[in-house]
Scaffold this active site. Structure first.
Site, short mmCIF file in Angstrom:
data_model
loop_
_atom_site.label_atom_id
_atom_site.label_comp_id
_atom_site.label_asym_id
_atom_site.label_seq_id
_atom_site.Cartn_x
_atom_site.Cartn_y
_atom_site.Cartn_z
CD GLU A 219 55.74 100.85 10.54
OE1 GLU A 219 56.61 101.39 9.83
OE2 GLU A 219 55.96 99.85 11.25
CG ASP B 207 61.80 102.77 11.47
OD1 ASP B 207 62.17 102.02 12.37
OD2 ASP B 207 60.86 102.49 10.69
#
Length: 338
Positions: free
Chosen positions: A201, A279
């Site tokens: 990420e 998320d």
């Protein structure tokens, strides 16, 4: 006419416990307890975030910690999970794997074991209430000592028959190398848990490769930076290692400038299994369904491809085989409907 995405059966594999809280619930709990919230969590919500530098990540983590601080009583845990389950059901999510680090709650809920048992009970009740399946992933924190991760892995393994299905590794991937936590993941895998660390990420393809090589990852949380390496994508596709892609989160944290820059199509076309995730909806402002809308409207997925995304989320989950079979039948029915 496009088929309704909220009626598409799907699995949600990347949702954090605190981050699943409804914004209205955060406000209500804070006011009930006389707790002050910063403007970023109240009037200016959702907050403007950019965590690609240390200062930005610190701000993100600070807001997250403030949000977690409103959860102080057992009934708050039950409420959070009940509401999360209701939201999942409304979006067509039939199986949820919610991730939590019980260490952050243990001091106020009676220790690690009692905290995990509380959360598992709340998850079981929420699942029955909403008519969906809910399992839990226990996650270690990269910013803490690897010995703490070992403790959590042993604890998680003790509850494999009571709703814990995986072991994760979260927080800033720039802090703590994957191999520092290899023993914890060996403990978890030996107990029969899925290995689901975050990677790829804030750092590039190497971060994803380290999760695979050092932690024997079954899935990778985020993993979008794998798209920068053809060789790595081929490895992930060949081994069917799923990337839990969270487009809105990627934009919110500054991983990409715009949703159009998330390489969802590139990963999909390379054969990498994908499970779309929200998320932390509390901080990013959108839950699971908007991620599927992005697949259709931003990345040009037709209904057959959207259905395949849903299938990949189901196949990559820890749901019992009977549940997977039913969900996959539901996906086929959705696609064949007029």
């Amino acid at each position: 006419m496009a088929r309704p995405l909220d009626q598409l059966p799907k699995a949600h594999l990347h949702l954090h416990f605190t981050g699943s809280m409804r914004h209205t619930t955060l406000i209500e709990l804070a006011r009930d307890q006389g707790l002050h919230l910063p403007d970023a969590l109240e009037e200016d919500w959702p907050p403007k975030l950019r965590a690609t530098d240390e200062r930005g990540w610190f701000r993100f983590q600070r807001l997250y910690d403030i949000a977690r601080s409103v959860l102080r009583r057992d009934e708050h845990v039950y409420r959070l999970l009940r509401e999360a389950a209701e939201d999942e059901a409304a979006e067509g999510s039939r199986w949820l794997e919610i991730q939590v680090d019980p260490s952050g709650f243990a001091p106020r809920f009676g220790g690690l074991t009692r905290t995990l048992e509380l959360m598992l009970d709340a998850a079981a009740r929420a699942a029955e209430h909403a008519g969906i399946g809910i399992a839990m992933i226990v996650a270690a924190n990269r910013t803490r000592h690897p010995l703490d991760a070992n403790t959590l892995a042993r604890l998680a393994g003790q509850y494999i028959d009571r709703g814990v299905v995986g072991f994760g590794l979260s927080n800033d991937e720039r802090r703590g190398q994957a191999r520092d936590f290899d023993r914890a993941f060996r403990i978890a895998k030996k107990a029969g848990l899925l290995a689901v660390p975050h990677g790829g990420e804030l750092l590039g393809p190497r971060s994803v490769a380290e999760c695979v090589d050092d932690l024997d990852a079954d899935r990778v949380g985020h993993g979008v930076r794998a798209a920068e390496s053809e060789r790595l994508m081929h490895r992930l596709a060949d081994r069917q290692i799923c990337c839990e892609v969270c487009p809105t989160s990627n934009v919110g944290l500054g991983v990409v400038e715009d949703a159009s820059d998330v390489p969802l199509r590139r990963l999909f076309d390379a054969g990498v299994p994908i499970a779309l995730g929200a998320d932390d909806p509390l901080l990013f402002g959108s839950r699971l369904l908007p991620q599927y809308r992005l697949a259709r409207e931003e990345y040009g997925f037709d209904d057959a491809e959207v259905a395949e995304l849903a299938r990949q989320s189901v196949r990559s989950s820890a749901a019992p085989e009977s549940v997977k079979k039913d969900l996959l039948k539901g996906v086929d029915a959705w696609l064949s409907a007029d």
